[in-house]
Design a protein around this motif. Structure first.
Motif, short mmCIF file in Angstrom:
data_model
loop_
_atom_site.label_atom_id
_atom_site.label_comp_id
_atom_site.label_asym_id
_atom_site.label_seq_id
_atom_site.Cartn_x
_atom_site.Cartn_y
_atom_site.Cartn_z
N LEU A 1 0.85 -1.20 0.00
CA LEU A 1 0.00 0.00 0.00
C LEU A 1 0.88 1.25 0.00
CD1 LEU A 1 -2.59 -1.14 2.70
CD2 LEU A 1 -2.77 -1.35 0.22
N CYS A 2 0.74 2.05 -1.04
CA CYS A 2 1.63 3.21 -1.23
C CYS A 2 0.90 4.54 -1.18
CB CYS A 2 2.36 3.10 -2.57
SG CYS A 2 3.89 2.21 -2.44
N GLY A 3 -0.23 4.59 -0.52
CA GLY A 3 -0.95 5.86 -0.43
C GLY A 3 -0.33 6.79 0.59
N GLY A 4 -0.96 7.91 0.82
CA GLY A 4 -0.47 8.86 1.82
C GLY A 4 -0.54 10.28 1.32
N SER B 1 -0.72 2.26 -5.96
CA SER B 1 -0.22 3.62 -5.92
C SER B 1 -1.13 4.52 -6.73
CB SER B 1 1.20 3.66 -6.49
OG SER B 1 1.65 4.97 -6.70
N ASN B 2 -0.99 5.83 -6.54
CA ASN B 2 -1.63 6.74 -7.49
C ASN B 2 -0.68 7.01 -8.64
OD1 ASN B 2 0.12 8.97 -6.85
ND2 ASN B 2 -1.16 9.44 -5.10
N PRO C 1 -6.72 6.38 -9.62
CA PRO C 1 -6.78 7.82 -9.95
C PRO C 1 -7.04 8.69 -8.73
CG PRO C 1 -8.78 6.71 -10.65
CD PRO C 1 -7.85 5.63 -10.20
N ILE C 2 -7.76 8.14 -7.74
CA ILE C 2 -7.98 8.82 -6.46
C ILE C 2 -7.98 7.76 -5.36
CG2 ILE C 2 -9.28 10.83 -7.29
CD1 ILE C 2 -11.84 9.31 -6.59
N GLY C 3 -7.62 8.15 -4.15
CA GLY C 3 -7.59 7.21 -3.05
C GLY C 3 -8.97 7.03 -2.43
N LYS C 4 -9.29 5.80 -2.08
CA LYS C 4 -10.56 5.50 -1.42
C LYS C 4 -10.36 4.67 -0.15
CE LYS C 4 -13.93 7.19 -4.03
NZ LYS C 4 -15.12 7.88 -3.51
N ASN D 1 -13.84 7.45 -13.38
CA ASN D 1 -15.30 7.43 -13.22
C ASN D 1 -15.78 6.18 -12.49
OD1 ASN D 1 -15.68 9.91 -14.50
ND2 ASN D 1 -15.73 8.95 -16.53
N ASP D 2 -15.03 5.09 -12.61
CA ASP D 2 -15.36 3.88 -11.86
C ASP D 2 -14.89 3.98 -10.41
OD1 ASP D 2 -16.49 2.57 -14.09
OD2 ASP D 2 -14.51 1.95 -14.79
N MET D 3 -13.71 4.54 -10.24
CA MET D 3 -13.13 4.63 -8.90
C MET D 3 -13.96 5.54 -8.00
SD MET D 3 -10.31 3.35 -7.43
CE MET D 3 -9.89 3.40 -5.68
N ILE D 4 -14.45 6.61 -8.54
CA ILE D 4 -15.18 7.59 -7.72
C ILE D 4 -16.49 7.03 -7.18
CG2 ILE D 4 -16.59 8.74 -9.49
CD1 ILE D 4 -15.63 11.41 -8.26
#
Length: 469
Positions: free
Chosen positions: A6-9, A54-55, A93-96, A239-242
C-alpha cells in the motif's frame, strides 16, 4: 505469497519533510534507503510477487526506487531487473482508503493466492522475528482465516488502535484510546497495537467483503473489470473509482468478520507517524541530538534536527524538533509534533507547500525551483538518459533553456535540433515544444520562465510518453 504493498499517503504527518507528492515512504531516512525500498526488500524473502498499489504521480517515484534496488542488486546478481520483473502496479486515480485498494488488488489475483498486505511506510528492525511471524500468519491464512498482526505495546500509546486478543482469537478491535485507557490496556497485557498488516487468501477476503460491505465489493468488482491492463500495470478508470465507497479494511471487514485471527508480533515495529516517533529511531550523538553533518550543537540536548540545504546551529536548546527543507521550517516541542496536521491545514489555504518540495520528481527526471518571483521563475532541470518531456505548450510564459551538461534534443514547432553545454535556446509563449535526452548521461539545464503566470498547471500536453493529460 503475493505482497500487496500500500503506497498511499498525503504527506501530512511528517510535513515539511513529507509532502503529498513525496510522502514519507519515499524519503530516504535510513541507510540511504526509503521505507518503501526497505519494505520491498524485507518482504522479498517470503513473497515471490509484488502488487504495488499507488496513485499515478507516485507510480514513477516507486518505479525509480525499485530500479535503484535493481542497480544495487546487480553488483551481486546477474539479473538486472530482479525486483522490477516481479512487480505489478495497480494505479488508482484517487484514493478510497484501504478496503477498496485491497479489493481491487485481490480481484486481479487467483482466489487461492495468499497475500501479505503491508503498508510501505513502516519500519521493522528485527527481520528474523518478522519472518517467523509471517510463517505463522501464512499457515493460518491457508486454513481460511483473515489474519492481522498485533504488536506487543512497549508503552501506553494513544495514537494507535488496539486489538484485544485471547491467544490467536480476536475479542475486539478498539479505537485510539485516551491516556488513561491506554494505561489500562498496557496493564491488562492482552491488548496489542493494530499494525495495519494483514495476511489472507484473496478469495476469502473478497467473500468477507461481499458479506459485510457489499457496495464496496460490487463497485470495486466493476471498476476492476473495466480497468485497462498494460504490461505490469493495471489502471483503474476515474469514473469507476469515484463510485466506490471509501472505507478502511478495519471498518469494512475486520471488525465484523467471524474468521479473524491475530498473530502477536514483536519485531521492532514503528509506523513513524510523527517526528517524535522518528526521533526514537534515528542515530544520535552523546547528547541525544540526531546526527547531521549540517547541525552545530552548543550545549543542546535531545533534539531532532533535519536539514539538508544549510547549516543549523542551536545554543542551549533541549527537547526540540527542527526541520528545514529549504522552502519551509518546522519548529516544535518534542511531544507536540502530532499537531503538524493543523499546520498543514493552514498551509493549504494559500500555498502549495503541502503538495510539493522545491525539488519535484517526474517520470523523466527532476526539477528544482531555484527562484520563484512574480513575473519569472528559475529552475534546474535534470532529464534522465532515454527520457523526454511531453510535447507541450504554454499560454502564459516564455522559456529560456541553458544547457549545463549533456546534450539536449529540442523540438520547437517543426524544428528539431541539439543544444550542447553552454548553449541556449528560446521558446516563445504558445509554441509547441519538447525537451529530450537521447544521450547516455543526464541532461542538466537551467530554465528561466518569464510571464505573468508561471504555475505548473500552465501546461497543455499534446503528446506524452507517460499518459499524463
Amino acid at each position: 505469497m503475493t505482497n500487496i504493498v500500500l503506497c498511499g499517503g498525503n504527506g501530512t504527518r511528517l510535513w515539511p519533510l513529507s509532502r503529498k507528492l513525496m510522502p514519507k515512504q519515499f524519503i530516504k531516512l535510513f541507510d540511504e534507503k526509503s521505507l518503501f525500498q526497505l519494505t520491498i526488500e524485507r518482504n522479498d524473502v517470503c513473497c515471490s510477487k509484488k502488487l504495488i498499489i499507488s496513485n499515478t504521480e507516485q507510480y514513477f517515484l516507486a518505479l525509480d526506487q525499485i530500479e535503484e534496488l535493481d542497480n544495487a542488486k546487480l553488483k551481486t546478481s546477474h539479473n538486472t531487473n530482479y525486483y522490477r520483473e516481479s512487480s505489478t502496479f495497480l494505479l488508482e486515480p484517487i484514493g478510497k482508503n484501504t478496503a477498496p485498494a485491497i479489493a481491487l488488488a485481490c480481484f486481479s489475483l487467483n482466489l487461492e493466492d495468499v497475500v501479505l498486505v503491508s503498508p510501505s511506510d513502516h519500519l521493522i528492525k528485527d527481520s528474523i522475528s518478522y519472518e517467523k511471524v509471517l510463517l505463522k500468519a501464512e499457515k493460518l491464512a491457508q486454513e481460511g482465516f483473515l489474519v492481522t498482526f498485533g504488536i506487543k505495546p512497549r508503552y501506553a500509546e494513544t495514537g494507535f488502535g488496539y486489538i484485544e486478543a485471547d491467544g490467536t482469537d480476536v475479542k475486539a478491535f478498539h479505537e485510539k484510546p485516551d491516556e488513561s485507557t491506554a494505561q489500562k490496556y498496557l496493564k491488562a497485557g492482552n491488548y496489542y497495537w493494530n499494525s495495519g498488516i494483514f495476511c489472507f487468501k484473496a478469495g476469502v477476503f473478497l467473500e468477507e467483503l461481499k458479506k459485510y460491505s457489499p457496495e464496496i465489493y460490487e463497485m470495486a468488482k466493476l471498476a476492476y473489470e473495466s480497468s485497462k491492463e498494460e504490461k505490469d500495470i493495471i489502471r483503474i478508470n476515474y469514473n469507476d473509482m469515484i463510485k466506490i465507497p471509501e472505507d478502511s479494511i478495519d471498518y469494512a471487514v475486520m471488525e465484523n468478520s467471524k474468521i479473524v485471527k491475530v498473530v502477536i508480533a514483536d519485531f521492532g515495529w514503528n509506523d513513524l507517524g510523527s517526528f517524535d516517533a522518528l526521533y526514537e529511531e534515528l542515530p544520535k550523538d552523546e547528547n541525544g541530538n540526531t546526527l547531521n553533518s549540517d547541525y552545530i550543537s552548543i550545549d543542546s540536548k535531545n533534539n531532532l534536527v533535519f536539514c539538508d540545504t544549510r547549516k543549523i546551529a542551536t545554543i542551549d536548546i533541549e527537547n526540540t524538533i527542527i526541520v528545514d527543507t529549504g522552502d519551509a521550517i518546522l519548529i516544535s516541542k518534542k511531544g507536540s509534533s502530532q499537531k503538524v496536521k493543523k499546520v498543514v491545514e493552514e498551509i493549504k489555504k494559500d500555498t502549495e507547500l503541502h503538495n510539493i518540495h522545491l525539488t519535484a520528481h517526474r517520470p523523466w527526471g527532476t526539477y528544482t525551483v531555484l527562484e520563484d518571483t512574480p513575473g519569472y521563475k528559475i529552475k534546474k532541470i535534470v532529464v534522465k538518459p532515454g527520457k523526454r518531456l511531453s510535447l507541450q505548450k504554454h499560454f502564459h510564459r516564455s522559456e529560456h533553456w541553458i544547457v549545463v551538461s549533456g546534450t539536449a534534443t529540442v523540438t520547437v514547432g517543426d524544428r528539431k535540433y541539439l543544444v550542447r553545454p553552454n548553449e541556449s535556446t528560446y521558446i516563445k509563449m504558445g509554441e509547441v515544444h519538447r525537451l529530450e535526452n537521447e544521450g547516455k548521461i543526464d541532461v542538466v539545464l537551467i530554465e528561466a520562465q518569464v510571464g505573468e503566470y508561471t504555475g505548473e498547471d500552465d501546461i497543455v500536453r499534446i503528446e506524452d510518453d507517460f499518459k499524463r493529460f
